[in-house]
Design an enzyme around this catalytic site. Sequence first.
Site, PDB file in Angstrom:
ATOM      1  CG  MET A 188      -1.917  -1.180   1.224  1.00 18.30           C
ATOM      2  SD  MET A 188      -2.925  -1.292  -0.282  1.00 18.30           S
ATOM      3  CE  MET A 188      -4.095   0.027   0.058  1.00 18.30           C
ATOM      4  CG  LEU A 233       1.523   5.497  -4.685  1.00 17.92           C
ATOM      5  CD1 LEU A 233       1.129   6.912  -5.070  1.00 17.92           C
ATOM      6  CD2 LEU A 233       0.970   4.483  -5.683  1.00 17.92           C
ATOM      7  CG  ASN A 287       0.571  -3.324  -8.449  1.00 22.23           C
ATOM      8  OD1 ASN A 287       0.592  -3.852  -7.331  1.00 22.23           O
ATOM      9  ND2 ASN A 287      -0.375  -2.467  -8.802  1.00 22.23           N
ATOM     10  CG  HIS A 294      -5.367  -2.231  -9.732  1.00 21.44           C
ATOM     11  ND1 HIS A 294      -5.278  -1.486  -8.563  1.00 21.44           N
ATOM     12  CD2 HIS A 294      -6.484  -1.802 -10.359  1.00 21.44           C
ATOM     13  CE1 HIS A 294      -6.290  -0.641  -8.507  1.00 21.44           C
ATOM     14  NE2 HIS A 294      -7.042  -0.814  -9.581  1.00 21.44           N
ATOM     15  N   GLY A 332       3.547   6.069 -12.183  1.00 18.71           N
ATOM     16  CA  GLY A 332       2.165   6.461 -11.940  1.00 18.71           C
ATOM     17  C   GLY A 332       1.445   5.468 -11.034  1.00 18.71           C
ATOM     18  CD  GLU A 392      -6.592  -9.579  -6.900  1.00 24.80           C
ATOM     19  OE1 GLU A 392      -5.527  -9.394  -6.307  1.00 24.80           O
ATOM     20  OE2 GLU A 392      -7.652  -8.989  -6.567  1.00 24.80           O
TER      21      GLU A 392
HETATM   22  C1  GRF Z   1      -5.526  -7.556  -3.812  1.00 21.68           C
HETATM   23  O1  GRF Z   1      -6.863  -7.364  -4.200  1.00 21.68           O
HETATM   24  C2  GRF Z   1      -4.601  -6.830  -4.742  1.00 21.68           C
HETATM   25  O2  GRF Z   1      -5.054  -6.824  -6.066  1.00 21.68           O
HETATM   26  C3  GRF Z   1      -4.641  -5.437  -4.179  1.00 21.68           C
HETATM   27  O3  GRF Z   1      -4.643  -5.619  -2.782  1.00 21.68           O
HETATM   28  C4  GRF Z   1      -5.222  -6.880  -2.472  1.00 21.68           C
HETATM   29  C5  GRF Z   1      -4.208  -7.621  -1.669  1.00 21.68           C
HETATM   30  O4  GRF Z   1      -4.692  -8.833  -1.181  1.00 21.68           O
HETATM   31  N1  GRF Z   1      -3.534  -4.669  -4.678  1.00 21.68           N
HETATM   32  P1  GRF Z   1      -3.692  -9.877  -0.519  1.00 21.68           P
HETATM   33  O5  GRF Z   1      -2.906  -9.145   0.574  1.00 21.68           O
HETATM   34  O6  GRF Z   1      -2.795 -10.408  -1.591  1.00 21.68           O
HETATM   35  O7  GRF Z   1      -4.588 -10.941   0.072  1.00 21.68           O
END
Ligand code: GRF
Length: 221
Positions: free
Chosen positions: A94, A96, A111, A113, A147, A178
């Site tokens: 969290m 940048l 990354n 997202h 960015g 993911e």
């Molecule tokens: C995920 O949704 C990721 O895409 C976002 O933050 C969340 C992290 O989840 N950036 P975790 O810590 O991997 O469970």
Amino acid sequence: MSAQRARLGVLISGGGSNLQALLDAAGQADFPAEVACVVSNMPTAYGLERARKAGVRAEVVDHKGFASKADFEAALHGVLADAGVQWVCLAGFMRLVSADFLKHFPGRVLNIHPSLLPAFPGLHAQRQALERGVKVAGCTVHFVDAGTDTGPIIAQAAVPVLAQDDEASLSARILAEEHRLYPLAVRLAVTGAVTLDGMRTRVDAIVTGDGAALRSPGAPK
Ligand code: GRF
């Protein structure tokens, strides 16, 4: 003799379920990367525990302990360099990262997202998608630039938004994808199957799947 595996550094701030997906993938003998080190800026991140359980070096670099972002990133880079990290995966990290940090790993920071970028960058992507009323949502793995969620896209996965969805249910559906997408994208990146071409990437890999569309909503019953 098997080829040398790429050394990943995974940066986290929280639960680390994407980290777990990468650890699990790296547990497979044919995966071309290993997790060399996990770094969290949050001392209480559960992902640190996941790393330790997998026998992976886990470190805290708490941004609150530094006078400037430059000092924080220097400490972060120090840990990654010490662990011999070649590629960096942001996984729910969290903070940048700056252009100066990226210079240490040119074209080698990824990354994940939880939206189909370029839609809904930044925080609360799933909530943004619900509020905007899209019918298809998803996730993206991209190369990181200076960015916010703007770098060249490597891979995406789409899921339907269902009529009864709230933020939690949509987030869970996206998160499951993911966990499939990040290891795939890492595999493509570290093997050189995906290369940068300006804002686009070229994927030199056999494309699987039948090209079928995801329609949302589907046909009425
Ligand atoms: C995920 O949704 C990721 O895409 C976002 O933050 C969340 C992290 O989840 N950036 P975790 O810590 O991997 O469970």
